[in-house]
Scaffold this motif. Structure first.
Motif, PDB file in Angstrom:
ATOM      1  N   LYS A 142     -19.790  29.317  27.059  1.00 50.50           N
ATOM      2  CA  LYS A 142     -19.518  29.292  28.499  1.00 50.50           C
ATOM      3  C   LYS A 142     -20.162  28.105  29.229  1.00 50.50           C
ATOM      4  O   LYS A 142     -19.718  27.714  30.306  1.00 50.50           O
ATOM      5  N   CYS A 143     -21.244  27.565  28.653  1.00 51.77           N
ATOM      6  CA  CYS A 143     -22.006  26.522  29.351  1.00 51.77           C
ATOM      7  C   CYS A 143     -21.660  25.110  28.869  1.00 51.77           C
ATOM      8  O   CYS A 143     -22.126  24.134  29.452  1.00 51.77           O
TER       9      CYS A 143
ATOM     10  N   ILE B 125     -21.502  19.938  23.981  1.00 54.79           N
ATOM     11  CA  ILE B 125     -21.878  19.128  25.149  1.00 54.79           C
ATOM     12  C   ILE B 125     -22.084  20.046  26.359  1.00 54.79           C
ATOM     13  O   ILE B 125     -21.143  20.670  26.858  1.00 54.79           O
ATOM     14  N   PHE B 126     -23.320  20.113  26.810  1.00 55.03           N
ATOM     15  CA  PHE B 126     -23.726  21.018  27.900  1.00 55.03           C
ATOM     16  C   PHE B 126     -23.316  20.453  29.257  1.00 55.03           C
ATOM     17  O   PHE B 126     -23.491  19.264  29.536  1.00 55.03           O
TER      18      PHE B 126
ATOM     19  N   ILE C  64     -24.665  29.164  35.002  1.00 50.70           N
ATOM     20  CA  ILE C  64     -24.168  30.273  34.174  1.00 50.70           C
ATOM     21  C   ILE C  64     -25.311  30.885  33.350  1.00 50.70           C
ATOM     22  O   ILE C  64     -25.480  32.106  33.303  1.00 50.70           O
ATOM     23  N   LEU C  65     -26.120  30.024  32.721  1.00 52.98           N
ATOM     24  CA  LEU C  65     -27.215  30.509  31.875  1.00 52.98           C
ATOM     25  C   LEU C  65     -28.212  31.341  32.678  1.00 52.98           C
ATOM     26  O   LEU C  65     -28.556  32.465  32.305  1.00 52.98           O
TER      27      LEU C  65
ATOM     28  N   ALA D  43     -29.761  35.424  20.359  1.00 49.92           N
ATOM     29  CA  ALA D  43     -28.375  35.246  19.911  1.00 49.92           C
ATOM     30  C   ALA D  43     -27.430  35.197  21.100  1.00 49.92           C
ATOM     31  O   ALA D  43     -26.484  34.388  21.130  1.00 49.92           O
ATOM     32  N   GLY D  44     -27.683  36.030  22.101  1.00 47.83           N
ATOM     33  CA  GLY D  44     -26.839  36.053  23.296  1.00 47.83           C
ATOM     34  C   GLY D  44     -26.919  34.752  24.072  1.00 47.83           C
ATOM     35  O   GLY D  44     -25.891  34.216  24.521  1.00 47.83           O
ATOM     36  N   ILE D  45     -28.132  34.221  24.218  1.00 53.62           N
ATOM     37  CA  ILE D  45     -28.315  32.953  24.942  1.00 53.62           C
ATOM     38  C   ILE D  45     -27.600  31.825  24.197  1.00 53.62           C
ATOM     39  O   ILE D  45     -26.880  31.018  24.804  1.00 53.62           O
TER      40      ILE D  45
END
Length: 289
Positions: free
Chosen positions: A267-268, A277-278, A179-180, A258-260
């Motif tokens: 979302k991630c 938790i990624f 996603i990132l 900020a977006g990241i």
């Protein structure tokens, strides 16, 4: 890995960042645990009626995962002699050699070392016209660095012996990484990785060619809570690795930063007990000869 001018996570100053990431993410432990469950059955099938086995590691870095794979192979088929060829374009190949020197069971295996990129190995093999064939080929977390995904898979699959397997370990489709890097492709895919791929791209290609394969999930998550504290050195180091930049806060505009960070949180990852938790799930794909 693409041209040797490109850096991978095993080159130069990137090695420290990668080792820091491994300590915090538990990625290698997740891979090891899954391989110890998955590989014995695969190796028994591959080794059926074979008097010896030839293994090829591509983009093997410091060799930690390859060492585990070879150890599992030895314990599964203790009476079968093994050879190992290793292709690695970075100076970390010396670390792999040092690792072999410390592990008694690996010292029984004759190694052939190829200090070159995957692409240069392919060129060399084709120029010689004398292809050594392999029973098992592993490509662990390296498919991001090749220029041509389809060509790379086609070439290495052509090196498989009858009943051989090509094992590709890659970030899972819809994982946090996927996603990132796809959301911020323009900002992130500019240096060593110019075209991010997850298991989605690998499997799409295998399906398009009608190739037989199996996919196994390698679940993994890690805590990125400190990434949201600008004063945290741990958080900054993780962000540097996750975005493949030396200095996250200096590398992007405030809007992109900020977006990241918002994407990483919303979302991630999932939030649990105040921690972020990624989703770092991986995919292990076995491609048939």
């Amino acid at each position: 890995m693409a041209e040797e001018a490109k850096t991978t996570c095993y080159d130069g100053g990137c090695v420290k960042s990668f080792q820091f990431y491994l300590q915090h993410s538990g990625e290698h432990q997740a891979i090891f645990q899954s391989l110890h469950n998955i590989l014995p059955g695969e190796f028994k099938r591959i080794g059926l009626d074979k008097s010896s086995l030839d293994v090829l590691g591509v983009g093997s870095g410091g060799g930690e995962v390859d060492a585990q794979i070879l150890t599992v192979l030895q314990s599964t088929l203790p009476a079968v002699p093994i050879t190992a060829d290793i292709v690695e374009g970075s100076s970390q190949l010396t670390d792999f050699k040092a690792l072999v020197a410390k592990i008694t069971n690996l010292q029984k295996i004759p190694f052939a070392w190829h200090l070159m990129s995957s692409e240069n190995y392919e060129k060399q093999v084709k120029a010689k016209g004398d292809m050594k064939k392999f029973d098992f080929i592993q490509m662990v977390q390296m498919i991001y660095y090749v220029d041509n995904l389809a060509g790379t898979i086609t070439f290495y699959r052509s090196l498989l012996k009858n009943n051989g397997r090509l094992m590709i370990i890659v970030e899972a489709a819809h994982s946090g990484w996927d996603i990132l890097w796809k959301t911020y492709k323009k900002e992130l895919a500019v240096d060593a990785i110019t075209e991010y791929r997850s298991s989605a791209e690998v499997i799409a290609y295998l399906k398009s060619e009608g190739l037989k394969y199996e996919e196994h999930a390698i679940p993994n998550t890690f805590d990125i809570t400190e990434c949201f504290d600008p004063s945290s050195k741990t958080g900054e180091h993780l962000l540097d690795f996750m975005t493949a930049k030396n200095h996250f806060y200096q590398s992007f505009t405030p809007e992109i930063r900020a977006g990241i960070l918002d994407l990483l949180r919303s979302k991630c990852s999932t939030e649990k007990d105040g921690k972020v938790i990624f989703n770092s799930n991986l995919s292990c794909i076995f491609v048939h000869a």
